[in-house]
Design a protein around this motif. Structure first.
Motif, PDB file in Angstrom:
ATOM      1  N   ILE A  14      24.086  16.749  26.684  1.00  0.00           N
ATOM      2  CA  ILE A  14      25.382  16.876  26.272  1.00  0.00           C
ATOM      3  C   ILE A  14      25.520  15.145  25.544  1.00  0.00           C
ATOM      4  N   ALA A  15      25.160  14.322  26.359  1.00  0.00           N
ATOM      5  CA  ALA A  15      25.383  13.024  25.970  1.00  0.00           C
ATOM      6  C   ALA A  15      24.623  12.557  24.826  1.00  0.00           C
ATOM      7  N   ILE A  16      23.290  13.174  24.586  1.00  0.00           N
ATOM      8  CA  ILE A  16      22.554  12.865  23.214  1.00  0.00           C
ATOM      9  C   ILE A  16      22.968  13.513  22.246  1.00  0.00           C
ATOM     10  N   ALA A  17      23.602  14.977  22.396  1.00  0.00           N
ATOM     11  CA  ALA A  17      24.107  15.530  21.422  1.00  0.00           C
ATOM     12  C   ALA A  17      25.458  14.794  20.627  1.00  0.00           C
ATOM     13  N   ASP A  18      26.223  14.565  21.725  1.00  0.00           N
ATOM     14  CA  ASP A  18      27.283  13.846  21.213  1.00  0.00           C
ATOM     15  C   ASP A  18      27.304  12.491  20.558  1.00  0.00           C
ATOM     16  N   THR A  19      26.167  11.689  20.836  1.00  0.00           N
ATOM     17  CA  THR A  19      26.022  10.228  20.616  1.00  0.00           C
ATOM     18  C   THR A  19      24.906  10.279  19.358  1.00  0.00           C
ATOM     19  N   GLY A  20      24.020  11.301  19.048  1.00  0.00           N
ATOM     20  CA  GLY A  20      23.211  11.332  18.085  1.00  0.00           C
ATOM     21  C   GLY A  20      22.139  10.477  18.443  1.00  0.00           C
ATOM     22  N   SER A  21      21.754  10.074  19.658  1.00  0.00           N
ATOM     23  CA  SER A  21      20.850   8.790  20.163  1.00  0.00           C
ATOM     24  C   SER A  21      20.431   8.888  21.494  1.00  0.00           C
ATOM     25  N   PHE A  22      19.325   8.968  21.841  1.00  0.00           N
ATOM     26  CA  PHE A  22      18.654   8.850  23.228  1.00  0.00           C
ATOM     27  C   PHE A  22      19.157   7.546  24.019  1.00  0.00           C
ATOM     28  N   THR A  23      19.032   6.313  22.853  1.00  0.00           N
ATOM     29  CA  THR A  23      19.446   5.068  23.662  1.00  0.00           C
ATOM     30  C   THR A  23      20.981   4.963  23.637  1.00  0.00           C
ATOM     31  N   GLY A  56      15.921  10.259  10.867  1.00  0.00           N
ATOM     32  CA  GLY A  56      15.840   8.713  10.630  1.00  0.00           C
ATOM     33  C   GLY A  56      15.662   8.024  11.938  1.00  0.00           C
ATOM     34  N   ARG A  57      16.619   7.228  12.361  1.00  0.00           N
ATOM     35  CA  ARG A  57      16.370   6.514  13.583  1.00  0.00           C
ATOM     36  C   ARG A  57      17.407   7.221  14.590  1.00  0.00           C
ATOM     37  N   GLY A  58      17.961   8.490  14.557  1.00  0.00           N
ATOM     38  CA  GLY A  58      18.784   9.167  15.538  1.00  0.00           C
ATOM     39  C   GLY A  58      17.957  10.472  15.801  1.00  0.00           C
ATOM     40  N   ASN A  59      18.534  11.146  16.499  1.00  0.00           N
ATOM     41  CA  ASN A  59      17.986  12.467  16.948  1.00  0.00           C
ATOM     42  C   ASN A  59      19.104  13.292  16.540  1.00  0.00           C
ATOM     43  N   ARG A  60      18.419  14.617  15.997  1.00  0.00           N
ATOM     44  CA  ARG A  60      19.338  15.988  15.675  1.00  0.00           C
ATOM     45  C   ARG A  60      18.859  16.921  16.548  1.00  0.00           C
ATOM     46  N   LEU A  61      20.010  17.840  16.870  1.00  0.00           N
ATOM     47  CA  LEU A  61      19.863  19.128  17.550  1.00  0.00           C
ATOM     48  C   LEU A  61      19.016  19.849  16.612  1.00  0.00           C
TER      49      LEU A  61
END
Length: 320
Positions: A14-23, A56-61
């Protein structure tokens, strides 16, 4: 028997989905990026589907990730409710919440219901008034929390939801051709009224304010009766309404934001408890909620031909 899903992995997901980034997710949940990546590999192995794709530099579901996200939020909320139900140190006291009546109609039932389950010893005192009045009450210390229309020019609030603002009319009552746009809106200091009038002015559209009320019930009734056009957030659409677009001659409107105001000095534990529920419930009301409006709302609603004057005062409905 299939192994159950891991709660900690779902929190990370959920944190990744909300922020769009693993970092950024790693920073939020206080884990290393390698730990986050490992958890997501294990979750994908458990689900048997790819949950993220690079954007791009992020992550998308992925589509499967979007599907899991809804379940993950529900599992986490139910887990929290179960833990709270057996907490001997549960919160007590009174929490004073303010909200406009249209927000109360759409959002408060789930917020109140979930909060009451997890914190049965906290009394909720609910005040339904316009955002301007709620702001004054917050400044006087008469409320602890207020859901308001975010308007940084008039008040400071933390944005908790953003959604489209739509022109709406009745799907079953065609509006007159060659007539000013009949409007049902809030009072003069209503942010949505100002946005609607400014958009029509900029577009050179004639309009006439026929109904003025703070009550969302009154505005909705005027729209459904075919007596007026109004502007509503997408989550407020109702069966029997039609969304008017540029194809119907209506200019686009900026999105609206819901803000959360908090009283300084409010118990941190109490504030966290209610704000967590508010954020979760608002997030649970997706834009897709507008899909409850029947498909026949795509039927014809004719455009208005310009005719002066641009604005004429109409009726102020008594009692509001």
């Amino acid at each position: 028997m299939s192994a159950p899903l891991d709660i900690d992995q779902l929190h990370t997901f959920i944190a990744i989905a909300d922020t769009g980034s693993f970092t950024r997710a790693a920073d939020r949940i206080f884990k290393t990026q390698s730990a986050v990546s490992m958890q997501m590999r294990r979750l994908e192995e458990r689900i048997g589907k790819q949950l993220f794709t690079k954007d791009g530099r992020g992550n998308r579901l992925t589509a499967e990730g979007e599907k899991l996200l809804n379940y993950a939020r529900r599992i986490i909320r139910l887990n929290n409710e179960a833990i709270a139900a057996f907490d001997d140190n549960r919160l007590e006291g009174t929490l004073r919440i303010g909200t406009p009546d249209d927000y109360a109609d759409r959002y408060m039932p789930e917020i109140i219901g979930r909060f009451a389950k997890t914190h049965p010893n906290v009394e909720l005192y609910i005040v339904c008034e316009p955002s301007t009045s709620l702001t004054e009450k917050m400044q006087k210390g008469e409320l602890d929390i207020a859901l308001v229309t975010h308007n940084p020019r008039e008040r400071q609030s933390d944005v908790v939801r953003t959604e489209p603002l739509c022109w709406v009319a009745s799907a079953n009552h065609p509006l007159r051709d060659n007539a000013p746009v009949p409007l049902a809106v809030g009072r003069r200091d209503c942010c949505w009224r100002q946005l609607a009038c400014s958009a029509l002015d900029a577009d050179g559209r004639d309009y006439q304010i026929l109904f003025t009320s703070w009550s969302s019930t009154v505005v909705t009734a005027a729209v459904l009766a075919g007596m007026a056009v109004s502007v509503l957030p997408e989550s407020a659409l109702r069966p029997g309404m039609k969304v008017l677009t540029s194809a119907d001659g209506f200019p686009p409107l900026p999105p609206v934001q819901i803000g959360l105001m908090k009283r300084p000095g409010l118990s941190v534990s109490l504030m966290s408890a209610i704000t967590d529920h508010i954020a979760a419930c608002l997030d649970n009301i997706s834009i897709a909620s507008a899909s409850s409006v029947p498909d026949d709302l795509d039927g014809d609603v004719r455009s208005f031909a310009p005719r002066p004057p641009r604005h004429r005062p109409g009726h102020l409905m008594p009692g509001w």
